[in-house]
Motif scaffolding. Structure first.
Motif, PDB file in Angstrom:
ATOM      1  N   THR A  58      14.130   8.258  40.142  1.00  0.00           N
ATOM      2  CA  THR A  58      13.807   6.876  39.790  1.00  0.00           C
ATOM      3  C   THR A  58      13.571   5.978  41.004  1.00  0.00           C
ATOM      4  O   THR A  58      13.026   4.888  40.866  1.00  0.00           O
ATOM      5  N   TYR A  63       7.286   7.640  40.903  1.00  0.00           N
ATOM      6  CA  TYR A  63       7.920   7.104  39.685  1.00  0.00           C
ATOM      7  C   TYR A  63       7.515   5.646  39.491  1.00  0.00           C
ATOM      8  O   TYR A  63       7.147   5.220  38.398  1.00  0.00           O
ATOM      9  N   LEU A  68       6.981   4.434  35.377  1.00  0.00           N
ATOM     10  CA  LEU A  68       7.720   5.253  34.410  1.00  0.00           C
ATOM     11  C   LEU A  68       8.949   4.557  33.842  1.00  0.00           C
ATOM     12  O   LEU A  68       9.392   4.904  32.744  1.00  0.00           O
ATOM     13  N   LYS A  71       7.505   3.348  30.785  1.00  0.00           N
ATOM     14  CA  LYS A  71       6.819   4.329  29.940  1.00  0.00           C
ATOM     15  C   LYS A  71       7.741   5.417  29.370  1.00  0.00           C
ATOM     16  O   LYS A  71       7.513   5.911  28.267  1.00  0.00           O
ATOM     17  N   LEU A  72       8.768   5.799  30.135  1.00  0.00           N
ATOM     18  CA  LEU A  72       9.631   6.912  29.697  1.00  0.00           C
ATOM     19  C   LEU A  72      10.271   6.708  28.319  1.00  0.00           C
ATOM     20  O   LEU A  72      10.301   7.652  27.524  1.00  0.00           O
ATOM     21  N   GLN A  80       7.891  14.283  28.673  1.00  0.00           N
ATOM     22  CA  GLN A  80       8.601  13.981  29.918  1.00  0.00           C
ATOM     23  C   GLN A  80       8.731  15.236  30.790  1.00  0.00           C
ATOM     24  O   GLN A  80       8.504  15.186  32.004  1.00  0.00           O
TER      25      GLN A  80
END
Length: 116
Positions: A58, A63, A68, A71-72, A80
């Protein structure tokens, strides 16, 4: 035991030094040159018992560039994992795979509990 790292990463360097200082043997794998496959990541994630998010780096540039963080939450687990398998720089490191145990990142107390 498999030690997966990015040699330029200072946390990986600390983890490697700790393993070496404690005489712990391992097979080293450069995550940038030999990215984990979808199958490996799936297996390690299941073995670890950790949330899948713990496998993402992260703090990494990639990332952040891919946004992300936002978005994750909307992505499914398979999506993922497929994303992680595309670029080793997205994967949290170091990764230590030792038997049925998998550790992400380097927290010395966790590593000591597993390896000593």
């Amino acid at each position: 035991m498999l030690f997966i790292c990015y040699p330029k990463c200072t946390t990986c360097q600390k983890a490697k030094a700790w393993l070496d200082e404690n005489g712990i043997s391992y097979d080293l794998r450069d995550i940038k040159q030999d990215n984990p496959s979808y199958e490996e990541l799936f297996r390690w994630w299941k073995q670890s018992g950790l949330p899948l998010k713990k496998f993402f780096n992260t703090s990494g540039l990639q990332y952040k560039a891919l946004e992300l963080k936002d978005k994750l939450p909307a992505m499914g687990e398979e999506e993922q994992l497929r994303l992680l398998a595309t670029d080793g720089m997205l994967v949290k490191r170091p990764l230590l795979v030792c038997g049925d145990a998998v550790l992400t990142g380097f927290r010395q107390a966790e590593w000591e509990a597993l390896l000593k």
